[in-house]
Design an enzyme around this catalytic site. Sequence first.
Site, mmCIF file in Angstrom:
data_model
loop_
_atom_site.group_PDB
_atom_site.id
_atom_site.type_symbol
_atom_site.label_atom_id
_atom_site.label_comp_id
_atom_site.label_asym_id
_atom_site.label_seq_id
_atom_site.Cartn_x
_atom_site.Cartn_y
_atom_site.Cartn_z
ATOM 1 N N CYS A 82 0.845 -1.193 0.000
ATOM 2 C CA CYS A 82 0.000 0.000 0.000
ATOM 3 C C CYS A 82 0.884 1.247 0.000
ATOM 4 C CB CYS A 82 -0.905 -0.010 1.223
ATOM 5 S SG CYS A 82 -1.946 1.467 1.381
ATOM 6 N N CYS A 130 -7.253 -1.127 1.307
ATOM 7 C CA CYS A 130 -6.243 -1.624 2.239
ATOM 8 C C CYS A 130 -6.925 -1.865 3.583
ATOM 9 C CB CYS A 130 -5.110 -0.604 2.377
ATOM 10 S SG CYS A 130 -3.896 -1.051 3.637
ATOM 11 N N CYS A 153 -8.192 -5.688 -10.028
ATOM 12 C CA CYS A 153 -7.791 -4.619 -10.944
ATOM 13 C C CYS A 153 -7.433 -3.407 -10.076
ATOM 14 C CB CYS A 153 -8.947 -4.320 -11.887
ATOM 15 S SG CYS A 153 -8.522 -3.286 -13.276
#
Length: 166
Positions: A82, A130, A153
């Site tokens: 992330c 996340c 995606c």
Amino acid sequence: MKISALLMVLTLLTGCKGVSQEKDMVIDEGQKQSKSFKVEKTEAEWKAELTDAEFYVLRKAATENPFTSELLENKKKGTYICAGCGTPLFKSNTKFDSGTGWPSFYQEIEGNVGYDVDYKIGYKRTEEHCATCGGHLGHVFEDGPAPTGLRHCINGVALNFVEDKN
């Protein structure tokens, strides 16, 4: 006559939807809105730490333009993390070329990605974020390769890449 044709074309365009989301996926509806995350910051703190593009995607659930991510063609071995908090999200061995213009993976690192429902374009999609900071990553569709059949995606700007050291 012209108005009828225009209305028919508009109806067809807005009524079309792919089959990649027809099955109900296992998600925790409302998780993003009602859940607190391990990493929580004010909007000002996020703006100070992220680039404009990262902030727009991670914190405002935007979508980067296709084929613009430098990670799209990345073939190195490692982990995609992330860009907001550094949580490991995807391993490079699960990445594949979906042809969509965004980095795609067939499997997330279990427990590090959260799911929610997104109706922004008029029909139900499964949004990914996340699980540590709540940052928007992209969407998951049921038209990916084996073994999972999923296509995560992901906006490349929502990710950083950490190359394996071996």
